[in-house]
Scaffold this motif. Structure first.
Motif, mmCIF file in Angstrom:
data_model
loop_
_atom_site.group_PDB
_atom_site.id
_atom_site.type_symbol
_atom_site.label_atom_id
_atom_site.label_comp_id
_atom_site.label_asym_id
_atom_site.label_seq_id
_atom_site.Cartn_x
_atom_site.Cartn_y
_atom_site.Cartn_z
ATOM 1 N N GLY A 76 0.840 -1.187 0.000
ATOM 2 C CA GLY A 76 0.000 0.000 0.000
ATOM 3 C C GLY A 76 0.875 1.237 0.000
ATOM 4 N N TYR A 129 -1.139 -2.119 4.642
ATOM 5 C CA TYR A 129 -1.859 -3.384 4.511
ATOM 6 C C TYR A 129 -0.986 -4.609 4.763
ATOM 7 C CZ TYR A 129 -5.514 -0.917 1.783
ATOM 8 O OH TYR A 129 -6.511 -0.080 1.345
ATOM 9 N N TYR A 165 -6.100 -6.546 4.189
ATOM 10 C CA TYR A 165 -6.540 -6.494 2.794
ATOM 11 C C TYR A 165 -7.054 -7.864 2.392
ATOM 12 C CZ TYR A 165 -6.434 -5.282 -2.184
ATOM 13 O OH TYR A 165 -6.773 -5.014 -3.493
ATOM 14 N N GLU A 207 -7.463 1.460 -1.575
ATOM 15 C CA GLU A 207 -6.404 1.256 -2.564
ATOM 16 C C GLU A 207 -6.482 -0.193 -3.008
ATOM 17 O OE1 GLU A 207 -2.358 2.211 -1.446
ATOM 18 O OE2 GLU A 207 -3.082 3.801 -0.135
ATOM 19 N N ASP A 224 -4.645 -3.404 -4.595
ATOM 20 C CA ASP A 224 -3.349 -3.977 -4.910
ATOM 21 C C ASP A 224 -3.456 -4.511 -6.337
ATOM 22 O OD1 ASP A 224 -0.649 -5.156 -3.710
ATOM 23 O OD2 ASP A 224 -1.577 -6.657 -5.022
#
Length: 177
Positions: A92, A97, A135, A158, A160
């Motif tokens: 992140g 994360y 996450y 966000e 990945d």
């Protein structure tokens, strides 16, 4: 007899560990992101792990432990009925994360609260790894998403890119620790 949750060592992870585990899921509807909003669509299939999936799982879980991540098992009368894993790699924009790489409960044991208990252990592991968020690249089925949302997971702020590219139909979620 009540189920117990245990942290697993690399030496405990083997194909034999999963001999009483049944990864069967009948999916009827899945979530899809279309034009920026989530839609529940009629998408049906049966997910059933075969030998190749179990062999790959064993390899992945051993690697999780080897790389200082965590794997927990949920046992009923000594038989594995659920498991979860948290990876140690931080990512992140602020390295906020760590990934909940899997959480599964055997088909016949769903609805007993094992998934919630395993998720709680994943939270503790993520905190021990000093992450800010967990996450999850999660299966898009209606039931799986209901499970995560009931626990307080939301769409990840966000994505990945690597995880998203690997499973573009998954829902990218996060849980703030």
């Amino acid at each position: 007899m009540a189920a117990t949750i245990e942290i697993l060592s690399e030496s405990q992870i083997s194909r034999q560990l999963f001999r009483h585990f049944n990864r069967h899921q009948e999916v009827k509807r899945c979530w899809r992101k279309e034009a920026g909003s989530w839609k529940l669509r009629d998408i049906s299939f049966v997910e059933e792990w075969k030998e190749a999936e179990y062999e790959f799982l064993v390899k992945c879980l051993k690697n999780t432990i080897h790389t200082r991540g965590f794997v927990f098992g949920c046992f009923e009368e000594g038989k594995l009925k659920g498991f979860t894993s948290v990876e140690s790699r931080r990512f992140g924009s602020k390295e906020q994360y760590v990934q909940l790489s899997c959480i599964h409960v055997s088909c016949e044991c769903r609805g007993k609260g094992y998934g919630k208990r395993l998720f709680e252990r994943a939270i503790l592991a993520a905190r021990k790894l000093e992450a800010e968020k967990l996450y999850i690249s999660a299966h898009s089925s209606e039931e799986t998403q209901a499970f995560y949302h009931a626990l307080g997971c939301v769409e990840a702020t966000e994505y990945d890119e690597k995880l998203y590219a690997a499973e573009p139909c998954d829902c990218q979620l996060e849980y703030v620790l």
